[in-house]
Design an enzyme around this catalytic site. Structure first.
Site, short mmCIF file in Angstrom:
data_model
loop_
_atom_site.label_atom_id
_atom_site.label_comp_id
_atom_site.label_asym_id
_atom_site.label_seq_id
_atom_site.Cartn_x
_atom_site.Cartn_y
_atom_site.Cartn_z
N PHE A 510 4.49 -0.87 2.11
CA PHE A 510 3.13 -0.43 1.84
C PHE A 510 2.86 -0.27 0.35
CE2 PHE A 510 6.13 2.88 2.72
CZ PHE A 510 6.08 3.62 1.55
N ASP A 624 8.38 5.13 14.90
CA ASP A 624 9.22 4.64 13.80
C ASP A 624 10.22 5.72 13.38
OD1 ASP A 624 10.14 2.69 12.14
OD2 ASP A 624 8.60 2.96 10.60
#
Ligand SMILES: *[C@@H]1O[C@H](CO)[C@@H](O)[C@H](O)[C@H]1NC(C)=O
Ligand SMILES: *[C@@H]1O[C@H](CO)[C@@H](O)[C@H](O)[C@H]1NC(C)=O
Ligand SMILES: *[C@@H]1O[C@H](CO)[C@@H](O)[C@H](O)[C@H]1NC(C)=O
Ligand SMILES: *[C@@H]1O[C@H](CO)[C@@H](O)[C@H](O)[C@H]1NC(C)=O
Ligand SMILES: *[C@@H]1O[C@H](CO)[C@@H](O)[C@H](O)[C@H]1NC(C)=O
Ligand SMILES: *[C@@H]1O[C@H](CO)[C@@H](O)[C@H](O)[C@H]1NC(C)=O
Length: 820
Positions: A510, A624
């Protein structure tokens, strides 16, 4: 015959170039449901009650209630919200005699308590002329979504009490428009107002003018067999235009774009005073002059962009209508200013050229596009799409981009426009405040017709609205999201020494994570900056703000705030002094963690996960879980982090999974979820089981190059446990430290988490309990064990233990597979 037809066609064309055809709506109904006030053509109030009206069969069984919304300012019209018609159990049909042609059908809702019927309990369906418009619809949830969505909340928007849903339906030669309300099982339906207004034949339903398909070869044609729902109608850079006959012949409301606006150059072009030159292609009913007189622009800033973000329902085609008008007098010929338009990451125009499109200043034009919004992850929920503008560097004179207005329509699929209700967003909403400024404005505009007054008002509105935009960038703006602070880019830059790489503490798909010093360096924070070229991170940014701003738990990382100035997407968290759990396990020069501390960390993380699964009304599935997403603060308290992939669990109590694309990190993903694409909270339990083995064995979850059976830690750990050789693969640092009973308990728990069959895995509450039991077993054993072992387990002396010699560690030489 052919020639006479073309002659006629020519004549019509010639005729219409010389005289702009005025439009007057032929069918106009404003039905104040539940009211018995008669229609009164000599009064200003266009609404009339449905009681005893010709639209309602006389034998209709329905109850009407009067309610006086106490929040409404005396200056605001109470109709149609002071009464409602309520339908219990059976369905109910309004029948409107109308002419053939396309109609607006607007349904006005005010989810209030009617007598003893509370809005939370109301679920119903609405259909019209064979189209299913709403199914199992909750006006209460819809209003809650409008109030709490980030797009309202980020500017401190007001609580939403009443709202309108606008549908566009083509009435065929039956010349009847039916609207049927059907309460869901054991529920009730209600409606406050129904508005029907006819529209010009080709305004939206135009077979001849096919919208440009984006991301597909052939898009749908908008013909008489499609019904539309208006999702957004915005006046870019300008004031709200109320659906009032003086300004809007078809009573459409045009809202401000501020709530949806992002980007680092969001200016407005000065208000245009000359007449708007309507044309045959863009007649004056297309959009009011005010839409074309005001415009978002970037103010000649290269390398900048403007974008808007809109929540929409997934699984539908949408038509986007972009309204443009060249209102910049200096801009005199084609090629001077070219810009690009994107829908999400897809380019929909490469060289938008207003001058070329309109051939002059003051001429309006619109462009239609059709897109499909896919249910990418099977969540059936809202999707956020982005419309953005960028200057094209081929421009000869100015680098800029413009947009005057936008309409977004959902197109019916299989004659349905219905979508599931939005989630209930926890309502810690501040107490009701009416936006007095806004409401006064309505009264004045509708009360005084004078153009001069209107104009000076507009200047005021634009000024006020500019201040509002500016306020976005001010430093001490109050918390727009529940308990979540908004930082200016200036603050963030100051905190990170202009994003100095020396401050980087992490790096992911990201973007980068920085350490920052806020509030005159009194607070240390972690700053996650989304890389603007990472397209996948955007949805995750939204998810993370949405979830974390609502969750607070000692075992979850706290979001302090965010920054969305100038197109940045930055999240600010509590700084976790000890970093990730992973960096204390292997491939590190940090001292190894004691077994006791490892157990405490596992218990803490398990509690955080348990809270996620059960603490909110609907389970949150992290998706996650891994050792890099468990962070440690200065006191070694474990905190679960990174909710970018998180999903809400099933809506239905009876159902235990949500269907979704498989996401997560290699080595941690639940194999059953991987095969079936069905996500449950037990998928997190699986990943947590992998983390338990990582903690125990201090090795990566996947090591290519090892003998096949040892590559996957999950498989290898399970195999060794079953064979009774688990003690042989544990972190050498722990050998002789872990009590055998504790190891057995810990191993059993880890392996049960890794069960192939998700229903056989424990819930997180059992995991917490199982770990606490392992800790007890250890403590019990420690009491009888020699002093030395106690010293190693004692956290306070950890610094004096020599650094681990990584060459002898079991993890040495392993290459971890990059999972992102
Ligand atoms: C549109 O144009 C027609 C004809 O020039 C005019 O009669 C009408 O008032 C205009 N409508 C609006 C809303 O300006
Ligand atoms: C209709 O409205 C006018 C003006 O407000 C009022 O004087 C008149 O009494 C009303 N008529 C009825 C039947 O309510
Ligand atoms: C409207 O509803 C009536 C009564 O339910 C039904 O008979 C009629 O066929 C409907 N018309 C249309 C156009 O759906
Ligand atoms: C807008 O952001 C982009 C990318 O971060 C940057 O290159 C550009 O200089 C910014 N423009 C302005 C006017 O700040
Ligand atoms: C209707 O929607 C609510 C809330 O979204 C949901 O709880 C309920 O199960 C739904 N009912 C049906 C019959 O779909
Ligand atoms: C953003 O990502 C792109 C491509 O992934 C990379 O080239 C660029 O350096 C990154 N920018 C920052 C500021 O990390």
């Amino acid at each position: 015959m052919f020639s006479s037809f073309s002659l006629l066609f020519f004549f019509v064309l010639l005729f219409s170039t010389t005289i702009t055809q005025p439009y007057k709506a032929t069918d106009v109904f404003f039905v104040d449901c539940g009211s018995s006030d008669p229609f009164n053509s000599s009064s200003d109030n266009k609404w009339g009650g449905d009681e005893h009206s010709r639209f309602v069969p006389s034998n209709a069984r329905s109850i009407s209630f009067s309610s006086t919304p106490d929040y409404l300012d005396a200056s605001v019209a109470r109709t149609p919200f002071s009464t409602a018609r309520v339908f219990k159990r059976s369905s109910f049909t309004y029948t409107f005699p109308v002419s053939q042609g396309p109609k607006f059908l607007r349904l006005h809702f005010y989810p209030a308590t009617y007598s003893n019927l509370i809005p939370e309990k109301s679920f119903f369906s609405v259909s019209s002329n064979g189209y299913s418009l709403l199914t199992n619809f909750s006006a209460f949830l819809a209003a809650s979504f409008l109030t709490n969505s980030p797009f309202n909340a980020r500017l401190g928007g007001p609580q939403v009490y009443t709202f309108v849903k606008e549908f566009l339906i083509y009435v065929k030669d039956t010349q009847i428009l039916n609207v049927t309300f059907t309460p869901s099982h054991k529920s009730f339906a209600f409606i406050n107002g129904i508005e029907i207004v006819s529209m010009p034949e080709n305004l939206y339903f135009n077979k001849a003018k096919i919208p440009k398909p984006v991301g597909m070869v052939n898009g749908p044609v908008i013909d008489n067999n499609i019904a539309l729902e208006n999702m957004y109608r915005l006046n870019m850079g300008g004031p709200q235009i109320y659906g009032n006959i003086d300004t809007e012949i078809m009573y459409r409301s045009w809202y401000q774009d501020n709530d949806y606006l992002y980007g680092n150059a969001t200016g407005v072009t000065p208000y245009y005073l000359n007449p708007i030159m309507y044309t045959i292609e863009t007649p004056n009913y297309t959009a009011p002059e005010l839409v074309y007189r005001t415009q978002r622009s970037m103010g000649k800033k290269p390398e900048s962009w403007i974008f808007w973000i809109f929540p929409v329902d997934v699984g539908f085609y949408y038509m986007l209508r972009l309204h443009f008008c060249n209102i910049i007098p200096q801009y005199k010929k084609s090629g001077q200013t070219l810009f690009k338009i994107f829908f999400n990451t897809q380019e929909i125009e490469e060289e938008a050229d207003l001058f070329y499109w309109t051939q002059g200043t003051g001429y309006p034009v619109y462009r239609d596009y059709v897109v499909f919004v896919d249910d990418l992850d099977g969540s059936q929920s809202k999707h956020y799409f982005r419309l953005s503008l960028h200057p094209n560097t081929k421009s000869e004179a100015y680098l800029d981009a413009f947009l005057n207005g936008l309409e977004v329509f959902k197109l019916s699929m299989d004659r349905s426009l219905a979508s599931p209700n939005p989630e209930l967003i926890s309502t810690n909403t501040p107490t009701v405040k009416t936006n007095k400024k806004k409401t006064k404005l309505v009264a004045i505009i509708s009360g005084i017709g004078g153009a001069l007054v209107l104009l000076s008002l507009l200047v005021l509105v634009v000024f006020w609205q500019r201040r509002r935009v500016k306020h976005l960038g001010s430093i001490d703006s109050t918390l727009p999201l529940d308990r979540c602070r908004r930082f200016s880019l200036r603050e963030v830059k100051a905190a990170t020494d202009e994003f100095n790489d020396d401050f980087v503490i992490g790096n992911g798909g990201f973007g980068k994570v920085y350490r920052g010093y806020m509030d005159r360096a009194t607070t240390i924070v972690a700053i996650k900056r989304l890389n603007s070229s990472s397209t996948q991170g955007f949805q995750e940014f939204i998810t993370e703000i949405g979830l974390l701003s609502r969750l607070r738990h000692v075992q979850l990382v706290s979001l302090i705030g965010y920054c969305d100035d100038e197109g940045e997407m930055i999240l600010v968290y509590d700084y976790m002094a000890h970093g990730t759990l992973r960096e204390h396990l292997y491939k590190t020069n940090k001292p190894p963690l004691s077994w006791r501390r490892r157990l405490d960390i596992c218990i803490g993380a398990a509690k955080g996960l348990h809270y996620l699964h059960t603490g909110a009304k609907r389970a949150i599935i992290h998706r996650d879980i891994k050792s890099t997403n468990i962070l440690l603060d200065e006191n070694w308290v474990a905190k679960v982090s990174d909710f970018g992939l998180s999903k809400l669990g099933p809506r239905d109590q009876g159902q235990d999974h949500v269907s979704t694309l498989v996401k997560g990190s290699i080595g941690y993903v639940d194999p059953q979820y991987y095969r079936s694409k069905q996500l449950t909270d037990r998928s997190d339990v699986y990943s947590f089981g992998v983390v338990l083995l990582e903690v125990l064995c201090a090795r990566p979850v996947r090591v290519l190059g090892l003998p096949k059976e040892q590559v996957s830690l999950a498989a290898w750990g399970k195999f060794c446990y079953l064979k009774g050789t688990l003690h042989e693969i544990i972190d050498p640092e722990l050998s002789g430290v872990i009590a055998p009973e504790c190891l057995r308990q810990f191993g059993m728990l880890a392996v049960s988490c890794l069960n192939d069959e998700s229903s056989e895995r424990p819930g997180m509450d059992e995991v917490v309990w199982g770990l606490e039991f392992a800790l007890e077993l250890q403590e019990l054993a420690d009491k009888t064990i020699v002093e030395a072992a106690n010293t190693i387990a004692d956290d306070t002396v950890i610094g004096s233990i020599p650094l681990r010699d990584t060459t002898t560690s079991i993890s040495s030489g392993y290459e971890e597979v990059k999972s992102e």
